[in-house]
Design an enzyme around this catalytic site. Sequence first.
Site, short mmCIF file in Angstrom:
data_model
loop_
_atom_site.label_atom_id
_atom_site.label_comp_id
_atom_site.label_asym_id
_atom_site.label_seq_id
_atom_site.Cartn_x
_atom_site.Cartn_y
_atom_site.Cartn_z
N GLU A 160 0.81 -1.22 0.00
CA GLU A 160 0.00 0.00 0.00
C GLU A 160 0.85 1.29 0.00
O GLU A 160 0.71 2.15 0.88
CB GLU A 160 -0.98 -0.01 1.16
CG GLU A 160 -1.98 -1.16 1.06
CD GLU A 160 -3.10 -1.12 2.09
OE1 GLU A 160 -3.02 -0.30 3.02
OE2 GLU A 160 -4.06 -1.90 1.95
N GLU A 277 -5.07 -8.61 -0.36
CA GLU A 277 -5.84 -8.44 0.88
C GLU A 277 -7.28 -8.14 0.50
O GLU A 277 -7.53 -7.32 -0.39
CB GLU A 277 -5.34 -7.27 1.73
CG GLU A 277 -3.98 -7.41 2.35
CD GLU A 277 -3.62 -6.19 3.20
OE1 GLU A 277 -4.56 -5.45 3.63
OE2 GLU A 277 -2.43 -5.94 3.41
#
Length: 510
Positions: A160, A277
């Site tokens: 991220e 995820e």
Amino acid sequence: MTSIVVPADPVGTLSDAWRQCVGTGRLNLALRQDYRASLELVQSQIGFRYVRGHGLLSDDVGIHRPYDAAGHRGTQYAFTYADQIVDSWLELGIRPFLELGFMPSGLASGDQTVFWWKGNVTPPRDHGEWAALVQAVVRHAIDRYGLDEVRQWPIEVWNEPNLVHFWQGASQEAYFRLYEVTAAAVKDVDAELQVGGPAISPGADDWWAPFADFVTARDVPVDFVSFHAYTTGPAQPVPFGTYQTLRPPQSLLDQFARPAKLLAGTRLEGLPAHVTEFSTSYRPDNPVHDTAYQAASLAPVLAQGGDLVDSFSYWTFCDVFEEENIPTSVFHGGFGMLGHRQLRKPVFHLYAFMARMGDAVLARGADHLVTRDASGRVTVLAWQPVGGTDAPDEPGSHALRLSIPVGDATTTSAYAHRSRVDDEHGNAFTAWRRLGRPASPSRRQLDLLHEASEPGRSTTALEVTGGRADLTLTLSRHEVTLVEIEAVRDETPPWLHDARILGRAADGTP
């Protein structure tokens, strides 16, 4: 209620993308007993193929060890912990999906960290030293496990980077440089190793075009693209917990499909896509993870997600997880499909139900998935549709009627075995609340919670006419049900009469 006629011939093949990968807490936690016992249970009943988590390069795994003492200066690469972690995974039949992060303190350019365990999220102070670290990790893995094995491990660059919490300044320029250096380092070891990214969070669509442009302009290797998907809104914190609004399950499927649309016409079009995820909430302290709602909301995602991406990794397989410090209670809204002490949550059962389904898809709808395996066994996964925060409250029941193809023209009876989870069945969270939410359950309470986590089970005989059986299901609130149906070959000897077990005549009279 109209009966849905399930075709006798398959309409497709069920993708196994739903169990291709699963998430884990930071890698150091794999050294713990509760973690190992949880993964063993997950593998025995579900059987994931890859596991992915943060912290491979963080200080608590201890790979990067600079030294300057007694006239000696340099860097030692130590794999004492890393070997134990990967060895334990491979012993349980699950491979690493390697996420390269976070930054070792001895290589970090700054002191910004994330989480209670302080993963460093700054760029390397020396990209050459970072490349040497990456190559040391990859070469050691090849030396220990063999090139053919390691070629099967996807290698993802960071986590991220579009968020300032995970990458200093959320700088695209700095991440793209890191990605280029990393990809070159990996490919210099072996050109067939798989490397990819950018592992971006939801809401980062503005990263896709620049990433595609960058790797195209500089001819940077990309073997797969990766990203994350969640359905919750802003956090509403309370002490040791968080509440959030929820978008409908379709939001996850829309997020799965989005990158392929944005990358159409670019060099990255058609590459394997991995959702590394996904879940409802992105918080490790949101009680929705512990509920039957979690399972009901993800059932359609597991049923359909494989049509959109190559893998989607549930975050995470167990609650041995410490991003927001050590949990204060056995149930605390943790990400895991298993709680501490291997307490099974409803979403664990959803995955276990999926693992018992066949490969041939006979039917798929808004509230059901019907499959058949090579033996002829038909499996029905059914769920109550849910709609998120803005939808009306789910009703107390949901009905479904199916006409199921069973056996052949000679079949007259079928056995149906039903397993169910809902707000009452297979729900240790409900039992825990009724026990007064004990933070640290006694041994007796823990036994009760394990018993409460068992799915409800029942059996019935179905009449088969013309190769078909009618199956009527009434699902309770937030229920997910698995029904396994197989043709019966009656082998009852003619002299057996069950009424006589109680000393009565075969016709039931005394």
